[in-house]
Design an enzyme around this catalytic site. Structure first.
Site, PDB file in Angstrom:
ATOM      1  N   LYS A   1       0.924  -1.305   0.064  1.00 30.08           N
ATOM      2  CA  LYS A   1      -0.019   0.095  -0.149  1.00 30.08           C
ATOM      3  C   LYS A   1       1.098   1.205  -0.124  1.00 30.08           C
ATOM      4  O   LYS A   1       0.626   2.271  -0.794  1.00 30.08           O
ATOM      5  CB  LYS A   1      -0.925  -0.086   1.111  1.00 30.08           C
ATOM      6  CG  LYS A   1      -1.874   1.194   1.268  1.00 30.08           C
ATOM      7  CD  LYS A   1      -2.952   0.928   2.224  1.00 30.08           C
ATOM      8  CE  LYS A   1      -2.520   0.077   3.549  1.00 30.08           C
ATOM      9  NZ  LYS A   1      -1.785   1.082   4.506  1.00 30.08           N
TER      10      LYS A   1
ATOM     11  N   THR B   1       3.865   1.531  -1.232  1.00 26.43           N
ATOM     12  CA  THR B   1       4.739   1.600  -2.121  1.00 26.43           C
ATOM     13  C   THR B   1       3.755   2.214  -3.363  1.00 26.43           C
ATOM     14  O   THR B   1       3.888   2.943  -4.159  1.00 26.43           O
ATOM     15  CB  THR B   1       4.967   0.181  -2.812  1.00 26.43           C
ATOM     16  OG1 THR B   1       5.870  -0.387  -1.828  1.00 26.43           O
ATOM     17  CG2 THR B   1       5.845   0.177  -4.102  1.00 26.43           C
TER      18      THR B   1
ATOM     19  N   ARG C   1       2.460   8.364   7.024  1.00 24.88           N
ATOM     20  CA  ARG C   1       2.843   8.210   8.456  1.00 24.88           C
ATOM     21  C   ARG C   1       4.198   7.863   8.808  1.00 24.88           C
ATOM     22  O   ARG C   1       4.777   7.541   7.725  1.00 24.88           O
ATOM     23  CB  ARG C   1       1.773   6.984   9.068  1.00 24.88           C
ATOM     24  CG  ARG C   1       0.426   7.339   8.971  1.00 24.88           C
ATOM     25  CD  ARG C   1      -0.238   6.068   9.636  1.00 24.88           C
ATOM     26  NE  ARG C   1      -0.185   5.019   8.672  1.00 24.88           N
ATOM     27  CZ  ARG C   1      -0.436   3.705   8.939  1.00 24.88           C
ATOM     28  NH1 ARG C   1      -0.920   3.473  10.147  1.00 24.88           N
ATOM     29  NH2 ARG C   1      -0.376   2.671   8.034  1.00 24.88           N
TER      30      ARG C   1
ATOM     31  N   LYS D   1       6.697  -6.677  10.351  1.00 19.49           N
ATOM     32  CA  LYS D   1       5.903  -5.756   9.328  1.00 19.49           C
ATOM     33  C   LYS D   1       6.904  -5.083   8.243  1.00 19.49           C
ATOM     34  O   LYS D   1       6.784  -5.186   7.059  1.00 19.49           O
ATOM     35  CB  LYS D   1       4.708  -4.825   9.727  1.00 19.49           C
ATOM     36  CG  LYS D   1       4.145  -4.027   8.766  1.00 19.49           C
ATOM     37  CD  LYS D   1       2.869  -3.311   9.299  1.00 19.49           C
ATOM     38  CE  LYS D   1       2.135  -2.560   8.236  1.00 19.49           C
ATOM     39  NZ  LYS D   1       3.112  -1.633   7.508  1.00 19.49           N
TER      40      LYS D   1
ATOM     41  N   ALA E   1      -3.321   1.508  12.946  1.00 15.84           N
ATOM     42  CA  ALA E   1      -4.689   1.384  12.419  1.00 15.84           C
ATOM     43  C   ALA E   1      -5.597   0.116  13.097  1.00 15.84           C
ATOM     44  O   ALA E   1      -6.707   0.270  12.923  1.00 15.84           O
ATOM     45  CB  ALA E   1      -4.860   1.381  10.993  1.00 15.84           C
TER      46      ALA E   1
ATOM     47  N   PHE F   1      -3.944  -0.254   6.995  1.00 13.33           N
ATOM     48  CA  PHE F   1      -4.556  -1.531   6.722  1.00 13.33           C
ATOM     49  C   PHE F   1      -5.633  -1.560   5.902  1.00 13.33           C
ATOM     50  O   PHE F   1      -5.551  -0.734   4.716  1.00 13.33           O
ATOM     51  CB  PHE F   1      -4.787  -2.277   8.000  1.00 13.33           C
ATOM     52  CG  PHE F   1      -3.723  -2.645   8.944  1.00 13.33           C
ATOM     53  CD1 PHE F   1      -2.807  -3.347   8.632  1.00 13.33           C
ATOM     54  CD2 PHE F   1      -3.564  -2.072  10.394  1.00 13.33           C
ATOM     55  CE1 PHE F   1      -1.738  -3.668   9.473  1.00 13.33           C
ATOM     56  CE2 PHE F   1      -2.479  -2.484  11.264  1.00 13.33           C
ATOM     57  CZ  PHE F   1      -1.617  -3.152  10.729  1.00 13.33           C
TER      58      PHE F   1
ATOM     59  N   PHE G   1       2.999  -8.284  -9.290  1.00 12.34           N
ATOM     60  CA  PHE G   1       4.147  -9.262  -8.779  1.00 12.34           C
ATOM     61  C   PHE G   1       4.566 -10.137  -9.773  1.00 12.34           C
ATOM     62  O   PHE G   1       3.524 -10.278 -10.853  1.00 12.34           O
ATOM     63  CB  PHE G   1       3.525 -10.087  -7.720  1.00 12.34           C
ATOM     64  CG  PHE G   1       3.357  -9.328  -6.298  1.00 12.34           C
ATOM     65  CD1 PHE G   1       4.669  -9.374  -5.405  1.00 12.34           C
ATOM     66  CD2 PHE G   1       2.416  -8.645  -6.058  1.00 12.34           C
ATOM     67  CE1 PHE G   1       4.742  -8.921  -4.085  1.00 12.34           C
ATOM     68  CE2 PHE G   1       2.385  -7.799  -4.780  1.00 12.34           C
ATOM     69  CZ  PHE G   1       3.356  -7.913  -3.974  1.00 12.34           C
TER      70      PHE G   1
ATOM     71  N   TRP H   1       6.500  -0.747  -8.045  1.00 14.19           N
ATOM     72  CA  TRP H   1       7.791  -1.134  -7.405  1.00 14.19           C
ATOM     73  C   TRP H   1       8.918  -1.176  -8.411  1.00 14.19           C
ATOM     74  O   TRP H   1       9.947  -0.954  -8.004  1.00 14.19           O
ATOM     75  CB  TRP H   1       7.271  -2.441  -6.707  1.00 14.19           C
ATOM     76  CG  TRP H   1       8.411  -3.167  -6.006  1.00 14.19           C
ATOM     77  CD1 TRP H   1       8.778  -2.846  -4.605  1.00 14.19           C
ATOM     78  CD2 TRP H   1       9.715  -3.740  -6.340  1.00 14.19           C
ATOM     79  NE1 TRP H   1       9.820  -3.413  -4.245  1.00 14.19           N
ATOM     80  CE2 TRP H   1      10.219  -4.074  -5.213  1.00 14.19           C
ATOM     81  CE3 TRP H   1      10.066  -4.460  -7.581  1.00 14.19           C
ATOM     82  CZ2 TRP H   1      11.436  -5.017  -5.379  1.00 14.19           C
ATOM     83  CZ3 TRP H   1      11.213  -4.979  -7.957  1.00 14.19           C
ATOM     84  CH2 TRP H   1      11.913  -5.271  -6.678  1.00 14.19           C
TER      85      TRP H   1
END
Length: 555
Positions: free
Chosen positions: A71, A73, A94, A105, A273, A301, A381, A409
């Protein structure tokens, strides 16, 4: 053979511009820029006179999985894509917490060629904001215990102190502690505990205040416990709101950095979150709105957590409305929600995608309830197959949902141009944003509304303790606050193992915590913890520093 580079290696090979150049490009007055070295700065928002008018693009996601969704990214890559299209844009994010950085994470600076720089400094101590928040929180704890030690003129009941100490690290051992042992000169013995810094009410107040004066007023409203006759005691009663605001006087200024492609980025505040409201500071978002036509920001999230709290808590307090919403999805996550094992994700499985896309479907339904049209960013991906992508593309087209395959990415902003163009189509249309519930509803009805409309549950069960706390909330006039649900991020239910789109379930509220400074009620569900623990194999095991002082193994 293609050379594989880690996020850190890509960041180190990227060209980074002096922060003065980024500030000048963003239109920030010279006198408002307070450099923290060559590549970071604080911004004195009092010296920026423009009114907030930029349109806000909120990035959220489907329910996260161990496969990762990307997210942050996508958020960074989308901002770079807008810049490539010639738009005046800023990204607002954030700040990372050291807990997940050293835990499981990871960081919060994006990935690949869609990152903010300098990533290693941002992911570690950055400009010291989280340290200042930790210090302010623990200073308040010290003031409380000192007050009791010196005669307790406010008649605070040590058994009913609700204020906990914090640290910015996952440390399950500190969840429950005893303080004040060792005799009369060591304090008054009582039960206490630690939360992680990002769950602190100081963090929430920090992120939901409009300026330093508002910050001081909100700190004063914090309830730290109750007297022997069960009356609430606030920071204002202790008379230390000025001291706590003083500790935060520099931290409250948003931090300016840049993406790999040179897009200005404001990174400020970092509440989780799943245990807090999951959005960056109002000050940073509104500062970006003063400087840019488009502001890309994210919430933590999935839509059931960060996005719902953005709509029902942050938006009203900030005086803003999201003009478009992006939902990040991946083929991998859909497969996992469809029951495919993590070690089987590389194999083509259209049936698995079909079974798991119901999770994405619920998130899209959730966001449409707020009156804003979502756009799906299918984050690519290398293991995705053409058949799997075509299934998702056709599924979205059949439901009149805008969808773009996103490759930020790998390609940076160029991989997000299609997404940016679709988002601009939404930005050109009038949206009809509205919060999910009215603040005048009783707390239990607000919770029931979230459970039924956002989670898809049947009902809410309140523990005996939560029922008593409901009465306390009503007796003290706190029932007009919004609700901040503390719930697992992995499921719409309070059981992280129930993935996909569960139905026929209830949510149990085990505790309700009034956050009177932040202005919301935290509802704890399931076994959610406000002090997480480290995993068996924490990310820290891969980290090091070389002889030249360079970070190694930081993602």
């Amino acid at each position: 053979m293609t050379e594989y580079l880690s996020d850190l290696e890509i960041a180190k090979r990227s060209r980074i511009r002096p922060i003065s150049s980024i500030a000048e490009e963003a239109g920030i007055p010279f006198g408002a820029v307070e450099p923290y070295g060559f590549y970071k700065a604080k911004i004195d928002t009092a010296k920026i006179n423009a009114k907030p008018s930029g349109k806000v693009v909120l990035v959220t996601a489907m329910s996260p999985t161990p496969a990762g969704e990307g997210k942050s990214t996508v958020t960074v890559g989308l901002s770079d894509a807008f810049r490539q299209l010639g738009d005046q844009v800023m990204v607002a994010l954030r700040e990372p917490s050291l807990g997940p950085v050293f835990g499981m994470k990871g960081g919060a600076t994006g990935g690949g060629y869609a990152q903010v720089l300098p990533m290693e400094e941002i992911n570690l101590h950055f400009n010291g904001d989280l340290h200042a928040i930790t210090t302010a929180n623990n200073a308040l704890a010290a003031f409380i215990d000192n007050h009791i030690y010196h005669g307790n003129p406010l008649n605070i009941d040590p058994r009913r102190i609700t204020w906990k100490r914090v640290m910015d690290m996952n440390d399950r051992t500190l969840r429950e502690v005893i303080v004040g042992l060792g005799g009369p000169f060591k304090g008054v013995p009582r039960e206490d505990g630690f939360d992680i810094t990002v769950a602190s009410e100081i963090m929430a107040v920090f992120c939901l205040s409009r300026d330093i004066h508002d910050l001081k007023e909100n700190i004063a409203k914090i309830t730290i416990g109750y007297t022997y006759d069960k009356s609430p005691v606030t920071v204002k009663d202790l008379g230390v709101e000025g001291a706590l605001a003083l500790i935060l006087k520099d931290a409250i200024k948003p931090n300016l950095v840049q993406t790999i492609e040179g897009t200005p980025a404001l990174i400020h505040g970092g509440p989780f979150a799943n245990i807090a409201h999951g959005c960056n500071s109002i000050i940073a978002t509104n500062t970006a709105r003063r400087l840019a036509d488009i502001v890309v920001t994210e919430s933590g999230f999935g839509s059931d957590l960060g996005a719902e709290k953005f709509m029902d808590i942050k938006a009203g307090r900030a005086g803003l409305e999201p003009a478009a919403i992006v939902v990040v999805a991946t083929i991998r996550a859909m497969k996992m929600h469809g029951g495919v094992a993590k070690d089987q994700l590389k194999a083509e499985n259209v049936d698995g995608v079909k079974a798991g896309i119901v999770n994405l479907e619920k998130h899209l339904e959730n966001l449409r309830q707020f009156g804003v049209e979502p756009v799906v960013a299918l984050n690519a991906f290398v293991t995705d197959t053409e058949a799997e992508v075509d299934f998702v593309r056709n599924w979205c087209a059949d439901r009149n949902i805008k969808m773009a395959l996103t490759e930020v990415w790998k390609k940076g902003g160029a991989g997000g141009v299609e997404l940016a163009r679709l988002v601009k189509e939404v930005l050109a249309e009038k949206q009809n944003f509205k919060p999910l519930y009215e603040l005048e509803l009783p707390v239990e009805e607000k919770i029931r509304t979230i459970v039924q409309k956002i989670y898809g549950g049947d009902n809410v069960v309140f523990s005996d303790s939560a029922k008593k706390q409901l009465n306390t909330i009503k007796d003290n006039g706190w029932d007009n606050y919004p609700v901040c649900m503390a719930k697992t991020q992995y499921s719409f239910t309070d059981d992280p193992k129930k993935i996909g789109r569960p139905t026929g379930f209830e949510i149990t509220i085990r505790e309700l915590i009034p956050k009177t400074g932040a202005g919301f009620i935290v509802a704890l569900t399931g076994d959610i913890m406000t002090m997480p623990g480290l995993p068996k194999q924490p990310a820290a095991l891969n980290m090091d520093i070389d002889a030249n002082g360079n970070a190694v193994g930081l993602f």
